[in-house]
Scaffold this active site. Structure first.
Site, PDB file in Angstrom:
ATOM      1  N   HIS A  86       0.858  -1.191   0.000  1.00  0.00           N
ATOM      2  CA  HIS A  86       0.000   0.000   0.000  1.00  0.00           C
ATOM      3  C   HIS A  86       0.886   1.230   0.000  1.00  0.00           C
ATOM      4  O   HIS A  86       1.813   1.332   0.797  1.00  0.00           O
ATOM      5  CB  HIS A  86      -0.916   0.027   1.224  1.00  0.00           C
ATOM      6  CG  HIS A  86      -1.767   1.259   1.245  1.00  0.00           C
ATOM      7  ND1 HIS A  86      -2.949   1.339   0.557  1.00  0.00           N
ATOM      8  CD2 HIS A  86      -1.575   2.472   1.806  1.00  0.00           C
ATOM      9  CE1 HIS A  86      -3.454   2.553   0.707  1.00  0.00           C
ATOM     10  NE2 HIS A  86      -2.645   3.262   1.460  1.00  0.00           N
ATOM     11  N   ASP A 165     -15.350   2.635   7.028  1.00  0.00           N
ATOM     12  CA  ASP A 165     -14.281   3.513   6.534  1.00  0.00           C
ATOM     13  C   ASP A 165     -14.741   4.309   5.328  1.00  0.00           C
ATOM     14  O   ASP A 165     -14.389   5.478   5.174  1.00  0.00           O
ATOM     15  CB  ASP A 165     -13.029   2.713   6.177  1.00  0.00           C
ATOM     16  CG  ASP A 165     -11.967   3.631   5.570  1.00  0.00           C
ATOM     17  OD1 ASP A 165     -11.507   4.524   6.301  1.00  0.00           O
ATOM     18  OD2 ASP A 165     -11.667   3.513   4.373  1.00  0.00           O
ATOM     19  N   ARG A 172     -14.461  12.781   6.337  1.00  0.00           N
ATOM     20  CA  ARG A 172     -13.191  13.452   6.671  1.00  0.00           C
ATOM     21  C   ARG A 172     -12.741  14.350   5.533  1.00  0.00           C
ATOM     22  O   ARG A 172     -12.186  15.430   5.750  1.00  0.00           O
ATOM     23  CB  ARG A 172     -12.116  12.410   6.979  1.00  0.00           C
ATOM     24  CG  ARG A 172     -12.343  11.706   8.312  1.00  0.00           C
ATOM     25  CD  ARG A 172     -11.469  10.459   8.422  1.00  0.00           C
ATOM     26  NE  ARG A 172     -10.077  10.725   8.188  1.00  0.00           N
ATOM     27  CZ  ARG A 172      -9.227   9.883   7.609  1.00  0.00           C
ATOM     28  NH1 ARG A 172      -9.629   8.683   7.216  1.00  0.00           N
ATOM     29  NH2 ARG A 172      -7.969  10.203   7.441  1.00  0.00           N
ATOM     30  N   SER A 187      -7.772   3.821   8.825  1.00  0.00           N
ATOM     31  CA  SER A 187      -8.480   3.748   7.549  1.00  0.00           C
ATOM     32  C   SER A 187      -7.758   2.796   6.590  1.00  0.00           C
ATOM     33  O   SER A 187      -8.352   1.879   6.014  1.00  0.00           O
ATOM     34  CB  SER A 187      -8.553   5.164   6.953  1.00  0.00           C
ATOM     35  OG  SER A 187      -8.926   5.137   5.606  1.00  0.00           O
ATOM     36  N   LYS A 191      -8.794  -1.645   5.801  1.00  0.00           N
ATOM     37  CA  LYS A 191      -9.047  -2.218   4.471  1.00  0.00           C
ATOM     38  C   LYS A 191      -8.036  -3.319   4.150  1.00  0.00           C
ATOM     39  O   LYS A 191      -8.393  -4.357   3.603  1.00  0.00           O
ATOM     40  CB  LYS A 191      -9.001  -1.119   3.406  1.00  0.00           C
ATOM     41  CG  LYS A 191     -10.231  -0.219   3.476  1.00  0.00           C
ATOM     42  CD  LYS A 191     -10.122   0.986   2.566  1.00  0.00           C
ATOM     43  CE  LYS A 191      -9.195   2.031   3.128  1.00  0.00           C
ATOM     44  NZ  LYS A 191      -9.275   3.365   2.564  1.00  0.00           N
TER      45      LYS A 191
HETATM   46  N1  URA Z   1      -5.908   6.578   2.277  1.00  0.00           N
HETATM   47  C1  URA Z   1      -6.898   5.960   2.940  1.00  0.00           C
HETATM   48  O1  URA Z   1      -7.373   4.926   2.518  1.00  0.00           O
HETATM   49  N2  URA Z   1      -7.343   6.522   4.067  1.00  0.00           N
HETATM   50  C2  URA Z   1      -6.849   7.659   4.560  1.00  0.00           C
HETATM   51  O2  URA Z   1      -7.296   8.094   5.594  1.00  0.00           O
HETATM   52  C3  URA Z   1      -5.825   8.291   3.862  1.00  0.00           C
HETATM   53  C4  URA Z   1      -5.360   7.720   2.725  1.00  0.00           C
END
Ligand code: URA
Length: 429
Positions: A86, A165, A172, A187, A191
């Site tokens: 990621h 999320d 947000r 967040s 995932k």
């Molecule tokens: N990427 C995400 O998936 N969540 C965040 O809060 C910031 C970047």
């Protein structure tokens, strides 16, 4: 239905720098997902978290509650180990494209659930959608089959994964609460943990083009995410990497696919190759295969074969011509000297304004739009040479793109050297 807690009490606890209990966290995430906590209450809580933080237990529980809001995938029936990567997002960051097939070619399966771009950072799905025929939506069964047959999948995350999320991130985004380390970490990791990967490598970007502008902040985010992954049984490591300057020589969807294919063919810009190999080594090691050198698979064409199989498996034609923008505009080098700065954020905003990115979730993107760079910091340049080529289908966008490039580069006298962080700054494990 009567609720176990009152949202206002939870907000006031965090406003007063108190700790939220496990039960409060479980409740607030569940109640928000169900609609029993209102957007304005959650946004107030998010702001209190941004200002007052959360401790390790709270972040871990918050993450677990977001995972529990949806489904969890399970790849344990696959015949090979899994590893995912990621990136916290940057300009010209196309690394997933060569990386996923490269790691698959080395025998480790890569289940990449990706997103679309919002703002100045591009989205992997937008990039791949510039390949004619390629489709992002796969069922869980199709994903499993492709992982077994090809070893790499890059597809859209389904709605079932961490729905809390999805709702919270959108909130947000419009309430100035994206940049809270506990919220970013939970967040991303909710995932990735729900996705079910066995190993995870985090590429935490540092610099103007990244969420984290300083090494200290990036280190704290990386540490928080590595701890969350480790606590959840996912073998997790992080690399802090440079995002002061765009990665490679392109920012924009089809332009980045073209550059990724160059890397898979054994060429491509040095920084893209270096970071792809560094992340591949970490992914292989985290999946227990540190005996394999990914450089061999890049050289001998196995990674390119895996790329073509991955694209074909999702309906794409890897040999088709990529879309090209209708119009271009050149930015020339103003004076002889050394290019010492090329600001990632400014280049990213220019690519976005040219049509490569979107301002609202529902906006379309232009496949051919973006910025092509003809030199990177450290290069000696001559007045009148091409420095940047801007690409778009809609030439009325050039003016705003050029405005965003104001002050984007510095040409210093000959003999000068750029003052930049290294590409790979440090590893957190
Ligand atoms: N990427 C995400 O998936 N969540 C965040 O809060 C910031 C970047």
């Amino acid at each position: 239905m009567s609720e176990r807690f009152d949202a206002v009490d939870v907000i006031i606890t965090k406003r007063g720098r108190g700790e939220l209990s496990d039960a409060q966290i479980d409740w607030v995430i569940d109640a928000y997902t169900r609609g029993a906590v209102a957007d304005e209450q959650m946004s107030s809580l998010a702001m209190a978290i941004l200002l007052n933080g959360m401790n390790r237990r709270e972040i871990s529980r918050w993450t677990a509650a977001m995972i529990a809001s949806g489904e969890r995938m399970d790849f344990s029936s696959l015949s090979r180990p899994t590893a995912d990567k990621h990136s916290t997002g940057g300009v010209g960051d196309k690394i997933t494209l060569p990386l996923a097939p490269l790691v698959a070619a080395c025998g480790v399966a890569v289940p990449q659930l990706s997103g679309r771009g919002l703002g100045h950072t591009g989205g992997t799905l937008d990039k791949l959608e510039s390949v004619p025929g390629w489709r992002a939506a796969l069922s869980n069964d199709e994903m499993m089959r492709q992982l077994e047959d090809v070893g790499a999948v890059i597809c859209a995350a389904g709605d079932g994964l961490a729905p809390a999320d999805k709702k919270l991130y959108a909130l947000r985004d419009v309430t100035g609460t994206v940049e809270a380390i506990p919220l970013i970490a939970s967040s991303i990791m909710s995932k990735k943990i729900a996705e079910g990967t066995g190993a995870l490598v985090l590429d935490v970007k540092v610099g103007s083009g990244a969420f984290m502008k300083t090494v200290e902040d990036a280190r704290e985010l990386a540490r928080t995410m590595v701890d969350l992954g480790t606590d959840a049984g996912v073998n997790t490591v992080a690399l802090l990497t440079n995002m002061q300057v765009p990665l490679g020589l392109t920012a924009g969807n089809a332009l980045e696919v073209r550059e990724s294919v160059e890397v898979l063919a054994g060429g491509g810009p040095e920084d893209v190759v270096e970071l792809t190999l560094a992340l591949a080594r970490e992914m292989l090691a985290a999946a227990g295969r540190d005996d394999i050198d990914p450089a061999d698979a890049l050289k001998d064409g196995r990674a390119m074969d895996a790329w073509k199989s991955m694209i074909r498996a999702q309906g794409g034609d890897p040999d088709a011509e990529l879309p090209v923008a209708k119009e271009t505009h050149e930015v020339l080098v103003p004076a002889d000297g050394v290019l010492t700065e090329l600001d990632a954020l400014k280049v990213g905003v220019a690519a976005w304004r040219l049509g490569a990115g979107r301002a609202r979730k529902e906006d379309p993107v232009q496949a051919g739009a973006g910025v092509e760079m003809h030199a990177k910091p450290g290069a000696t340049v001559r007045a009148g040479e091409k420095l940047l080529t801007l690409h778009t289908d809609t030439p009325e966008r050039f003016e705003r793109a050029l405005e965003s490039l104001d002050g984007a580069f510095t040409i210093a006298p000959e003999g000068s050297r750029p003052d930049l962080l290294p590409l790979v700054i440090e590893k957190i494990s």
